[in-house]
Design a protein around this motif. Structure first.
Motif, PDB file in Angstrom:
ATOM      1  N   THR A  22      26.421   2.756 -24.169  1.00 60.27           N
ATOM      2  CA  THR A  22      26.186   2.929 -22.743  1.00 60.27           C
ATOM      3  C   THR A  22      24.678   2.852 -22.494  1.00 60.27           C
ATOM      4  O   THR A  22      23.890   3.018 -23.434  1.00 60.27           O
ATOM      5  CB  THR A  22      26.697   4.294 -22.255  1.00 60.27           C
ATOM      6  OG1 THR A  22      25.902   5.334 -22.869  1.00 60.27           O
ATOM      7  CG2 THR A  22      28.165   4.488 -22.608  1.00 60.27           C
ATOM      8  N   PRO A  23      24.259   2.635 -21.251  1.00 63.39           N
ATOM      9  CA  PRO A  23      22.825   2.688 -20.970  1.00 63.39           C
ATOM     10  C   PRO A  23      22.187   3.998 -21.420  1.00 63.39           C
ATOM     11  O   PRO A  23      21.079   4.006 -21.947  1.00 63.39           O
ATOM     12  CB  PRO A  23      22.775   2.523 -19.449  1.00 63.39           C
ATOM     13  CG  PRO A  23      23.969   1.670 -19.145  1.00 63.39           C
ATOM     14  CD  PRO A  23      25.034   2.149 -20.087  1.00 63.39           C
ATOM     15  N   ARG A  24      22.913   5.097 -21.256  1.00 65.82           N
ATOM     16  CA  ARG A  24      22.359   6.388 -21.666  1.00 65.82           C
ATOM     17  C   ARG A  24      22.154   6.445 -23.188  1.00 65.82           C
ATOM     18  O   ARG A  24      21.128   6.920 -23.670  1.00 65.82           O
ATOM     19  CB  ARG A  24      23.284   7.522 -21.228  1.00 65.82           C
ATOM     20  CG  ARG A  24      22.624   8.896 -21.389  1.00 65.82           C
ATOM     21  CD  ARG A  24      23.605  10.027 -21.103  1.00 65.82           C
ATOM     22  NE  ARG A  24      24.247   9.926 -19.808  1.00 65.82           N
ATOM     23  CZ  ARG A  24      23.682  10.312 -18.664  1.00 65.82           C
ATOM     24  NH1 ARG A  24      22.456  10.816 -18.673  1.00 65.82           N
ATOM     25  NH2 ARG A  24      24.342  10.205 -17.522  1.00 65.82           N
ATOM     26  N   SER A  25      23.137   5.942 -23.941  1.00 67.96           N
ATOM     27  CA  SER A  25      22.989   5.991 -25.400  1.00 67.96           C
ATOM     28  C   SER A  25      21.867   5.077 -25.876  1.00 67.96           C
ATOM     29  O   SER A  25      21.153   5.411 -26.826  1.00 67.96           O
ATOM     30  CB  SER A  25      24.313   5.614 -26.082  1.00 67.96           C
ATOM     31  OG  SER A  25      24.644   4.248 -25.879  1.00 67.96           O
ATOM     32  N   VAL A  26      21.676   3.936 -25.208  1.00 65.31           N
ATOM     33  CA  VAL A  26      20.588   3.032 -25.581  1.00 65.31           C
ATOM     34  C   VAL A  26      19.231   3.666 -25.277  1.00 65.31           C
ATOM     35  O   VAL A  26      18.304   3.604 -26.092  1.00 65.31           O
ATOM     36  CB  VAL A  26      20.729   1.675 -24.859  1.00 65.31           C
ATOM     37  CG1 VAL A  26      19.462   0.833 -25.003  1.00 65.31           C
ATOM     38  CG2 VAL A  26      21.929   0.911 -25.415  1.00 65.31           C
ATOM     39  N   VAL A  27      19.118   4.292 -24.112  1.00 62.64           N
ATOM     40  CA  VAL A  27      17.849   4.951 -23.771  1.00 62.64           C
ATOM     41  C   VAL A  27      17.562   6.089 -24.742  1.00 62.64           C
ATOM     42  O   VAL A  27      16.409   6.311 -25.137  1.00 62.64           O
ATOM     43  CB  VAL A  27      17.867   5.442 -22.305  1.00 62.64           C
ATOM     44  CG1 VAL A  27      16.666   6.343 -22.016  1.00 62.64           C
ATOM     45  CG2 VAL A  27      17.874   4.249 -21.354  1.00 62.64           C
ATOM     46  N   ASN A  28      18.584   6.805 -25.163  1.00 63.41           N
ATOM     47  CA  ASN A  28      18.379   7.864 -26.156  1.00 63.41           C
ATOM     48  C   ASN A  28      17.849   7.292 -27.467  1.00 63.41           C
ATOM     49  O   ASN A  28      16.992   7.903 -28.116  1.00 63.41           O
ATOM     50  CB  ASN A  28      19.686   8.623 -26.397  1.00 63.41           C
ATOM     51  CG  ASN A  28      20.038   9.557 -25.242  1.00 63.41           C
ATOM     52  OD1 ASN A  28      19.165   9.954 -24.472  1.00 63.41           O
ATOM     53  ND2 ASN A  28      21.308   9.905 -25.119  1.00 63.41           N
ATOM     54  N   GLY A  49      22.752   2.737 -10.625  1.00 60.75           N
ATOM     55  CA  GLY A  49      23.950   2.631 -11.440  1.00 60.75           C
ATOM     56  C   GLY A  49      24.306   3.867 -12.232  1.00 60.75           C
ATOM     57  O   GLY A  49      23.585   4.860 -12.244  1.00 60.75           O
ATOM     58  N   ASN A  50      25.448   3.776 -12.917  1.00 50.28           N
ATOM     59  CA  ASN A  50      25.991   4.869 -13.723  1.00 50.28           C
ATOM     60  C   ASN A  50      25.548   4.698 -15.179  1.00 50.28           C
ATOM     61  O   ASN A  50      25.980   3.762 -15.853  1.00 50.28           O
ATOM     62  CB  ASN A  50      27.523   4.860 -13.634  1.00 50.28           C
ATOM     63  CG  ASN A  50      28.156   5.959 -14.461  1.00 50.28           C
ATOM     64  OD1 ASN A  50      27.479   6.757 -15.107  1.00 50.28           O
ATOM     65  ND2 ASN A  50      29.486   5.997 -14.455  1.00 50.28           N
ATOM     66  N   PRO A  51      24.715   5.593 -15.701  1.00 49.03           N
ATOM     67  CA  PRO A  51      24.213   5.462 -17.073  1.00 49.03           C
ATOM     68  C   PRO A  51      25.296   5.555 -18.145  1.00 49.03           C
ATOM     69  O   PRO A  51      25.041   5.223 -19.304  1.00 49.03           O
ATOM     70  CB  PRO A  51      23.233   6.639 -17.205  1.00 49.03           C
ATOM     71  CG  PRO A  51      22.898   7.031 -15.813  1.00 49.03           C
ATOM     72  CD  PRO A  51      24.120   6.751 -15.012  1.00 49.03           C
ATOM     73  N   ASP A  52      26.495   6.005 -17.774  1.00 52.14           N
ATOM     74  CA  ASP A  52      27.574   6.140 -18.750  1.00 52.14           C
ATOM     75  C   ASP A  52      28.552   4.967 -18.710  1.00 52.14           C
ATOM     76  O   ASP A  52      29.628   5.013 -19.317  1.00 52.14           O
ATOM     77  CB  ASP A  52      28.311   7.462 -18.519  1.00 52.14           C
ATOM     78  CG  ASP A  52      27.390   8.657 -18.762  1.00 52.14           C
ATOM     79  OD1 ASP A  52      26.687   8.660 -19.790  1.00 52.14           O
ATOM     80  OD2 ASP A  52      27.355   9.561 -17.909  1.00 52.14           O
ATOM     81  N   THR A  53      28.175   3.907 -18.002  1.00 51.67           N
ATOM     82  CA  THR A  53      28.966   2.675 -17.978  1.00 51.67           C
ATOM     83  C   THR A  53      28.937   2.014 -19.356  1.00 51.67           C
ATOM     84  O   THR A  53      27.906   2.015 -20.035  1.00 51.67           O
ATOM     85  CB  THR A  53      28.369   1.701 -16.945  1.00 51.67           C
ATOM     86  OG1 THR A  53      28.361   2.323 -15.658  1.00 51.67           O
ATOM     87  CG2 THR A  53      29.164   0.406 -16.886  1.00 51.67           C
ATOM     88  N   GLU A  54      30.035   1.431 -19.760  1.00 53.40           N
ATOM     89  CA  GLU A  54      30.038   0.686 -21.022  1.00 53.40           C
ATOM     90  C   GLU A  54      29.233  -0.598 -20.848  1.00 53.40           C
ATOM     91  O   GLU A  54      29.405  -1.329 -19.864  1.00 53.40           O
ATOM     92  CB  GLU A  54      31.457   0.351 -21.461  1.00 53.40           C
ATOM     93  CG  GLU A  54      31.498  -0.344 -22.827  1.00 53.40           C
ATOM     94  CD  GLU A  54      32.900  -0.521 -23.368  1.00 53.40           C
ATOM     95  OE1 GLU A  54      33.021  -1.065 -24.483  1.00 53.40           O
ATOM     96  OE2 GLU A  54      33.864  -0.122 -22.681  1.00 53.40           O
ATOM     97  N   ILE A  55      28.358  -0.877 -21.794  1.00 48.55           N
ATOM     98  CA  ILE A  55      27.472  -2.039 -21.696  1.00 48.55           C
ATOM     99  C   ILE A  55      28.204  -3.310 -22.109  1.00 48.55           C
ATOM    100  O   ILE A  55      28.844  -3.366 -23.163  1.00 48.55           O
ATOM    101  CB  ILE A  55      26.226  -1.864 -22.590  1.00 48.55           C
ATOM    102  CG1 ILE A  55      25.358  -0.711 -22.087  1.00 48.55           C
ATOM    103  CG2 ILE A  55      25.408  -3.153 -22.627  1.00 48.55           C
ATOM    104  CD1 ILE A  55      24.165  -0.411 -22.974  1.00 48.55           C
ATOM    105  N   LYS A  56      28.086  -4.342 -21.263  1.00 49.78           N
ATOM    106  CA  LYS A  56      28.574  -5.680 -21.620  1.00 49.78           C
ATOM    107  C   LYS A  56      27.446  -6.500 -22.230  1.00 49.78           C
ATOM    108  O   LYS A  56      27.663  -7.322 -23.119  1.00 49.78           O
ATOM    109  CB  LYS A  56      29.130  -6.379 -20.382  1.00 49.78           C
ATOM    110  CG  LYS A  56      30.362  -5.710 -19.788  1.00 49.78           C
ATOM    111  CD  LYS A  56      30.967  -6.529 -18.660  1.00 49.78           C
ATOM    112  CE  LYS A  56      30.061  -6.527 -17.423  1.00 49.78           C
ATOM    113  NZ  LYS A  56      30.689  -7.230 -16.273  1.00 49.78           N
TER     114      LYS A  56
END
Length: 281
Positions: A22-28, A49-56
């Protein structure tokens, strides 16, 4: 036996969910891989946007302008890491655009396409090496000329200002460059001032004995431009080449995309180059 079979079926699904990026996991992950502490007060935050969206897919860029956003959607990406603001001012404050149709249509495009935008500005500069300067140094092939380990000062074989300006124009794929100084001036000492640090910092760099030519992004014409013109008129061996904000830092975000690939796995990562902000006649 049935319980074992059910567990065998559920386990791959559970593992896939656990590995979802997710965007949140990548930023972490980004926070773990920069060499500096993450600042409490920073512009490096999620903008939309929603940081917990699954990244495509991840798109990395200098400016998340409309043309870039359209490319992001065409490339089936939904997470954007941009260096500069998305809504026209440093803090992305939008109160002034309450009735502005450009702002609202851009926001609508982002929301309709479920795009998540994160700004990565402060910490790419704060980490070591500064990712923006490292990317620019690589792009320009200046590594062997660096003299201060910060990517800001260089000692080169003697060059002529006009030739150097043409060289930069070609290397950065520019339509035009702005040059202040004697075109026939010869020099060896170069300072690099990316982005828009302001006239005071530009003038401070030009005053340094280690700098004869400053390669800069952008500036107010009544600050750096005026000072450099006065220096030229007074016979100082000083000059400035303005390459524009985007091209003075963009290679740093290309560097950022490659940096991300080192620790973000199983997600496509693309660097998107910005188109010129204007045309020349």
């Amino acid at each position: 036996m049935k319980k074992l079979l059910l567990f065998a079926l559920i386990l791959p699904i559970w593992t896939l969910a656990q590995n979802k990026q997710t965007p949140r996991s990548v930023v972490n992950l980004m926070k773990e891989h920069v060499t500096c502490d993450w600042a409490e007060t920073t512009v490096d935050v999620f903008k939309t946007g929603n940081p917990d969206t699954e990244i495509k897919g991840i798109a990395v860029c200098m400016f998340a302008d409309m043309k870039t956003l359209q490319k992001v959607v065409e490339m089936n990406c939904n997470f954007i890491i941009t260096h500069e603001p998305i809504f026209y001012n440093h803090l992305d404050e939008t109160d002034a655009y309450a009735t502005d149709p450009v702002y609202h249509e851009k926001r609508e495009f982002i929301e309709n396409n479920k795009l998540v935008v994160f700004r990565f500005h402060d910490h790419i500069h704060m980490t070591e090496p500064d990712g923006i300067y490292a990317g620019m140094m690589n792009k320009l092939g200046w590594k062997n000329y660096e003299v201060n380990d910060a990517g800001t000062l260089y000692k080169m074989p003697e060059k002529q200002l006009a030739d150097f300006a043409r060289e930069l124009k070609g290397q950065l794929g520019l339509q035009t460059v702005r040059v202040i100084g004697n075109p026939k001036m010869k020099f060896t000492k170069v300072g690099l001032a990316v982005g828009a640090p302001g006239g005071a910092r530009h003038i401070q760099m030009l005053n340094m004995p280690e700098v004869e030519v400053m390669v800069a992004g952008e500036a107010s014409e009544w600050e750096t431009y005026l000072y450099a013109n006065d220096a030229t008129t007074l016979g100082k061996n000083k000059a400035v080449i303005f390459v524009g904000h985007i091209k003075s830092e963009e290679a740093g975000m290309e560097y950022c995309a490659e940096w991300l690939k080192g620790f973000v796995k199983d997600v496509p990562i693309h660097f998107i180059q910005n188109e010129a902000n204007f045309v020349t006649f």
